[in-house]
Write a protein that holds these residues in place. Structure first.
Motif, PDB file in Angstrom:
ATOM      1  N   CYS A 173      -2.821 -31.443 -18.686  1.00 53.48           N
ATOM      2  CA  CYS A 173      -3.194 -29.864 -18.954  1.00 53.48           C
ATOM      3  C   CYS A 173      -3.330 -29.571 -17.586  1.00 53.48           C
ATOM      4  O   CYS A 173      -3.935 -30.126 -16.426  1.00 53.48           O
ATOM      5  N   LEU A 174      -3.462 -28.124 -17.457  1.00 56.19           N
ATOM      6  CA  LEU A 174      -3.769 -27.557 -15.896  1.00 56.19           C
ATOM      7  C   LEU A 174      -5.165 -28.013 -15.556  1.00 56.19           C
ATOM      8  O   LEU A 174      -5.476 -28.138 -14.268  1.00 56.19           O
ATOM      9  N   CYS A 269       2.599 -29.031  -7.153  1.00 54.81           N
ATOM     10  CA  CYS A 269       3.005 -28.066  -8.478  1.00 54.81           C
ATOM     11  C   CYS A 269       4.321 -28.170  -8.805  1.00 54.81           C
ATOM     12  O   CYS A 269       4.845 -28.352  -9.923  1.00 54.81           O
ATOM     13  N   THR A 272       4.538 -31.480 -10.943  1.00 55.03           N
ATOM     14  CA  THR A 272       4.094 -31.260 -12.372  1.00 55.03           C
ATOM     15  C   THR A 272       4.844 -30.316 -13.276  1.00 55.03           C
ATOM     16  O   THR A 272       4.619 -30.380 -14.345  1.00 55.03           O
ATOM     17  N   GLY A 273       5.466 -29.190 -12.513  1.00 51.75           N
ATOM     18  CA  GLY A 273       6.006 -28.068 -13.081  1.00 51.75           C
ATOM     19  C   GLY A 273       5.113 -26.950 -13.348  1.00 51.75           C
ATOM     20  O   GLY A 273       5.370 -26.106 -13.853  1.00 51.75           O
ATOM     21  N   TYR A 274       3.751 -27.083 -12.692  1.00 52.48           N
ATOM     22  CA  TYR A 274       2.740 -25.934 -12.732  1.00 52.48           C
ATOM     23  C   TYR A 274       3.020 -25.047 -11.837  1.00 52.48           C
ATOM     24  O   TYR A 274       3.491 -25.321 -10.529  1.00 52.48           O
ATOM     25  N   TYR A 275       3.116 -23.823 -12.117  1.00 49.53           N
ATOM     26  CA  TYR A 275       3.098 -22.599 -11.174  1.00 49.53           C
ATOM     27  C   TYR A 275       2.015 -21.900 -11.498  1.00 49.53           C
ATOM     28  O   TYR A 275       2.070 -21.023 -12.527  1.00 49.53           O
ATOM     29  N   ARG A 315      -5.228 -20.968 -20.829  1.00 51.36           N
ATOM     30  CA  ARG A 315      -4.253 -21.522 -19.586  1.00 51.36           C
ATOM     31  C   ARG A 315      -4.591 -22.886 -19.152  1.00 51.36           C
ATOM     32  O   ARG A 315      -3.902 -23.762 -18.623  1.00 51.36           O
ATOM     33  N   MET A 318      -3.017 -25.527 -21.134  1.00 54.80           N
ATOM     34  CA  MET A 318      -1.464 -25.438 -21.079  1.00 54.80           C
ATOM     35  C   MET A 318      -0.963 -26.935 -20.560  1.00 54.80           C
ATOM     36  O   MET A 318      -1.499 -27.444 -19.488  1.00 54.80           O
ATOM     37  N   CYS A 320       2.112 -28.886 -18.870  1.00 60.27           N
ATOM     38  CA  CYS A 320       3.429 -28.577 -18.387  1.00 60.27           C
ATOM     39  C   CYS A 320       3.966 -29.635 -17.795  1.00 60.27           C
ATOM     40  O   CYS A 320       3.212 -30.465 -16.965  1.00 60.27           O
ATOM     41  N   ARG A 321       5.157 -30.241 -18.269  1.00 63.49           N
ATOM     42  CA  ARG A 321       5.717 -31.240 -17.694  1.00 63.49           C
ATOM     43  C   ARG A 321       7.124 -30.949 -17.023  1.00 63.49           C
ATOM     44  O   ARG A 321       7.995 -30.431 -17.794  1.00 63.49           O
ATOM     45  N   ALA A 322       7.192 -31.288 -15.740  1.00 62.26           N
ATOM     46  CA  ALA A 322       8.548 -31.194 -14.988  1.00 62.26           C
ATOM     47  C   ALA A 322       9.401 -32.425 -15.273  1.00 62.26           C
ATOM     48  O   ALA A 322      10.686 -32.283 -15.091  1.00 62.26           O
TER      49      ALA A 322
END
Length: 326
Positions: A173-174, A269, A272-275, A315, A318, A320-322
């Protein structure tokens, strides 16, 4: 390199370690590639076992049983070979060797360095006494330092952590992603407070224990600036090279680290796919073309710590997986 890995003695070992009188600063800080069997008995006497053909065969048998293939399979591992011969990992450079701690079977990695190298000096400082216990110190745990004075060689014995930063066991998670990024920033602050610069901060020099801890490795380019209040360095050898270094200009070594840290965050970023727009505001000044326009690592940490509370809890949780891996 020698072809045989089943002897504890290298009759021509002196060719790997020239006499001390021939050393210069550049020479002692180059990578060294030892004939590992020569040091096998010494390393064993300190409680560490270097991987043999038998160990590696057992490891791959277990991997096959579990349906895993975590490393390149060494050439010839399934051919006729003495079970007790040392077996280097073909996925590692020749200055590294895998093994175990005899007392508990803990997996370790040994790194060979020159005993007078800057890397050995810095690792020795960071892994002993109060500095080792400092919570800002995110260096991979060093379990022993083994010296062979005759050859002017030392072995840094480290816990085996993983460079596969993003897996099912990675940040989920973030909030945990931020915790990892903070450790990266904090260690730069720690080193800079000691008048040290890493000078090769990058994702490839970051490892994890999969229990929420991240650490820097590879201090081959690191430098101390104990007696220099305003150090300047011409530096082009790191993974992430800032514009002034590309131009061959002398620059502040700490600002080289800040640039590289900014690139590391961007790459993390992407990986991991986090922006996170708020995080981009922290990173942007780190990538200023002018080193004097970049913040200090401490200012970066303070900006980061001010940014995180601005992110709401939804958030932060949240995921997020790339789908990528390092």
């Amino acid at each position: 390199m020698h072809d045989s890995w089943d002897s504890d003695y290298d009759s021509d070992s002196s060719s790997h370690s020239p006499s001390e009188s021939s050393f210069d600063e550049e020479e002692v800080n180059q990578r060294i590639f030892p004939f590992w069997p020569r040091y096998r008995t010494l390393i064993r006497s300190r409680g560490f076992h270097l991987d043999t053909v038998r160990d590696v065969r057992d490891f791959y048998d277990e991997c096959r049983r579990l349906g895993q293939t975590p490393r390149p399979i060494p050439a010839g591992i399934d051919k006729e070979r003495g079970d007790d011969a040392l077996c280097p990992d073909e996925g590692l450079p020749a200055n590294l060797f895998r093994g175990t701690r005899v007392s508990d079977g803990k997996k370790i990695v040994l790194k060979a360095v020159h005993i007078a190298s800057r890397e050995y000096d810095i690792i020795r400082a960071l892994s002993r006494g109060p500095l080792r216990e400092d919570p800002r110190n995110h260096t991979i745990p060093v379990v022993d330092l083994v010296e062979f004075a005759i050859d002017r060689i030392a072995f840094i014995v480290m816990e085996e952590w993983s460079s596969q930063l993003i897996t099912d066991d990675g940040p989920c998670c973030l909030s945990l992603f931020f915790a990892a990024i903070r450790q990266c920033i904090e260690h730069a602050v720690f080193m800079h407070s000691l008048k040290m610069a890493h000078l090769d901060i990058s994702l490839r020099n970051l490892v994890t224990d999969y229990n929420g801890r991240y650490a820097y490795i590879d201090f081959e380019l690191a430098r101390r600036f104990d007696d220099d209040p305003n150090p300047r360095l011409v530096h082009r050898r790191g993974t992430e090279v800032p514009p002034e270094c590309e131009r061959g200009e002398a620059t502040d070594p700490y600002k080289i680290d800040v640039w590289a840290l900014g690139v590391l965050i961007l790459r993390a970023c992407k990986l991991t796919g986090y922006y996170v727009p708020e995080l981009m505001h922290v990173v942007k000044p780190m990538l200023n073309d002018r080193p004097e326009g970049r913040p200090s690592s401490l200012a970066v940490l303070r900006a980061f710590d001010k940014m995180v509370p601005l992110i709401d809890e939804e958030r932060l949780q949240m995921v997020c997986r790339a789908g990528a891996s390092h």
